[in-house]
Design an enzyme around this catalytic site. Structure first.
Site, short mmCIF file in Angstrom:
data_model
loop_
_atom_site.label_atom_id
_atom_site.label_comp_id
_atom_site.label_asym_id
_atom_site.label_seq_id
_atom_site.Cartn_x
_atom_site.Cartn_y
_atom_site.Cartn_z
N LYS A 77 0.81 -1.22 0.00
CA LYS A 77 0.00 0.00 0.00
C LYS A 77 0.84 1.26 0.00
CE LYS A 77 -3.99 -2.23 2.16
NZ LYS A 77 -4.85 -2.33 3.35
N LYS A 95 -9.06 -10.75 -5.65
CA LYS A 95 -10.17 -10.78 -4.70
C LYS A 95 -11.13 -9.63 -4.95
CE LYS A 95 -9.72 -9.75 -0.31
NZ LYS A 95 -9.41 -9.78 1.14
N LYS A 109 -13.34 -3.47 -2.31
CA LYS A 109 -13.92 -2.12 -2.31
C LYS A 109 -13.01 -1.14 -3.03
CE LYS A 109 -15.93 -2.61 2.34
NZ LYS A 109 -15.87 -2.06 3.71
#
Length: 412
Positions: free
Chosen positions: A181, A276, A279
Site C-alpha cells: 500500500k 479478490k 472495495k
C-alpha cells in the site's frame, strides 16, 4: 481485504471451523512461546497453517465474565470504506450469523482503520452507520452479539499506544500490506497510521481476551504479529513482575488462535478471477454491492468476465472466473458444491448467467428491505450502537487497567 480488518474476514462453513494449532511456524517465531496443552503437529517447511479438528489452547490466568467463561470469544470487524459487497458478506458477515450462536461474539465497525489511507471525512460518519445497519440487516442478533463502533470504545486507542511501545519497528517494516500500500500511495503520502495499523489490530483483538479470530489470507501475517505481541507483553510485564506491582500475576493477554476459512472460500472479482473482490478496485463492475438494485446486478453479471470452454466446472486452475461464479451461485442458492456441479456441468454461459442473477437478487432482496427499515430508524440504530459500546467497554476496560498497572503507571 475489500479492506477489512480480520475478515476480509473469511468464509467459514456452518460446521465446526478448522483451528490452527500454531502460528509459530510463521515469520515471527517467539522465544517466549509455550506449547499449548495438546500434541502440536507442525511442518517446519510449510508456509501457513496446519488445521486440526480440535484444539485446547493454553488458558492464561485472565479475569472473565460469567458469559465468556462458558463460551469462547470471537471478535471481527469490517471497515466502513466504500460499499459492503458480496465478498464481505459471503466471506465474513454471513458466517457471523452461525458464530453468534456458538461463541461470545463482538462485531464492530473499524472506523479507526478506515483513516490510514486517503478518505472522505464528509462520508465517514454515514458510511459507519450504513455498515452497522447492514450488519443487522444480514442477521446479526444483538441479543447474542455486541455490535459497536471501534472509536466509541476509547480503550482501543489507549491500548494501541501501550502496545506500540513494546513493538519492534522491524516487525512492522516486514508487513506485506504496508509494503504494497505504501508503494501504491507513494512514500510522501503515507501516514504513520498505515505502518502501525497492525498494532491497532492487535489492540482490537487483545483488549477482549479473544479466544479465536476469523482471518483471511491477507490477514494471517497481522494475526501472527498480534500473537507475538501478546507473548512479548506477557513476558515483559506479566507474571511475577506484574504481581510485584500489586497485580494478580499471570498472563495479561490470551494468545488468540485463528479460525481458518476452508479452501476456495474467497470471493473473487467479476472482472478478474485471480483478484479478490475489493472495495478499493477502481471499477464498480468488479463487485456486487449488497445494496445494488436488480437492474445493476443484471448488468454486472451479464458483463462479467467468463471463458470460451465448454460446460461449467469447479476447481479448474485454467478457469478461475468459472470457479468463482459457480462458488457464488453455490453460496447464495444454499446448495452443495456437488449439486451445483451436477446442475451446471453442461450449461452454457448464456443459460447460467440468468440463473446466477436470479439467485443473487432473491438472496439479497430481504437484506435490502431490512436495511432500509433499520437505516430509516436513527434512534433504534443509535441505541444498538450505544449498548454495544457499553458492553464492549465493560470487557475492554479491565484489560486496559491491568496493562497500565503492569507497565508501572500511577493508578487513576
Amino acid at each position: 481485504m475489500s479492506r477489512s480488518v480480520f475478515s476480509h474476514f473469511l468464509n467459514l462453513s456452518t460446521s465446526s471451523p478448522c483451528l490452527a494449532t500454531s502460528l509459530c511456524n510463521g515469520r515471527f517465531q517467539s522465544k517466549y512461546w509455550k506449547e499449548p496443552a495438546i500434541i502440536a503437529h507442525r511442518q517446519r517447511n510449510f508456509k501457513g497453517f496446519r488445521c486440526v479438528c480440535s484444539v485446547l489452547p493454553t488458558e492464561p490466568a485472565v479475569e472473565e465474565t460469567p458469559s465468556s467463561s462458558l463460551r469462547k470469544r470471537i471478535v471481527s470487524g469490517v471497515q466502513p470504506t466504500g460499499s459492503i459487497h458480496l465478498g464481505n458478506y459471503l466471506g465474513a458477515i454471513k458466517n457471523w450469523i452461525s458464530l453468534q450462536n456458538t461463541y461470545d461474539t463482538l462485531f464492530f465497525i473499524v472506523d479507526l482503520h478506515a483513516i490510514t489511507l486517503s478518505y472522505d471525512a464528509q462520508k465517514l460518519s454515514k458510511a459507519t452507520r450504513d455498515t452497522a445497519a447492514i450488519y443487522l440487516a444480514c442477521g446479526v442478533d444483538t441479543s447474542k452479539a455486541s455490535v459497536f463502533v471501534q472509536s466509541h470504545v476509547r480503550a482501543h486507542v489507549e491500548m494501541m499506544w501501550l502496545l506500540s511501545s513494546a513493538t519492534p519497528v522491524g516487525w512492522l517494516n516486514r508487513m506485506i500490506q504496508f509494503k504494497e500500500k505504501s508503494l501504491k500511495a507513494g512514500d510522501e503520502n503515507v501516514g504513520v497510521g498505515l505502518l502501525t495499523y497492525p498494532v491497532l489490530m492487535a489492540s482490537d483483538i487483545l483488549l477482549y481476551q479473544s479466544d479465536f479470530v476469523p482471518v483471511g489470507e491477507d490477514q494471517k501475517q497481522h494475526l501472527e504479529l498480534t500473537r507475538e505481541l501478546a507473548e512479548r507483553v506477557n513476558h515483559l510485564y506479566g507474571g511475577r513482575k506484574w504481581k510485584k506491582l500489586g497485580g494478580r500475576g499471570g498472563s495479561l493477554f490470551k494468545v488468540p488462535e485463528p479460525l481458518i476459512p476452508p479452501a476456495g472460500a474467497r470471493i473473487m472479482s467479476l472482472t478478474d478471477g485471480l483478484s479478490k473482490m475489493s472495495k478499493s478496485a477502481p471499477s464498480d463492475q468488479s463487485r456486487i454491492n449488497l445494496l445494488d438494485p436488480k437492474d445493476v446486478i443484471v448488468n454486472k453479471i451479464k458483463r462479467c468476465k467468463t471463458d470460451s470452454f465448454s460446460g461449467l466446472e469447479f476447481d479448474n486452475p485454467e478457469r478461475p472466473e468459472c470457479n468463482n461464479l459457480l462458488s457464488i451461485y453455490q453460496l447464495v442458492s444454499g446448495r452443495t458444491k456437488e449439486e451445483v456441479a451436477h446442475e451446471c456441468q453442461d450449461m452454457s454461459w448464456g443459460k447460467f448467467k440468468p440463473l446466477l442473477t436470479d439467485a443473487l437478487v432473491d438472496h439479497l432482496d430481504p437484506i435490502q428491505v431490512r436495511y432500509m427499515e433499520i437505516i430509516s430508524d436513527s434512534a433504534y440504530l443509535d441505541q444498538i450502537l450505544a449498548e454495544g459500546a457499553t458492553k464492549a467497554s465493560d470487557i475492554a476496560d479491565p484489560t486496559l487497567s491491568n496493562v497500565y498497572q503492569a507497565m508501572g503507571f500511577l493508578r487513576r
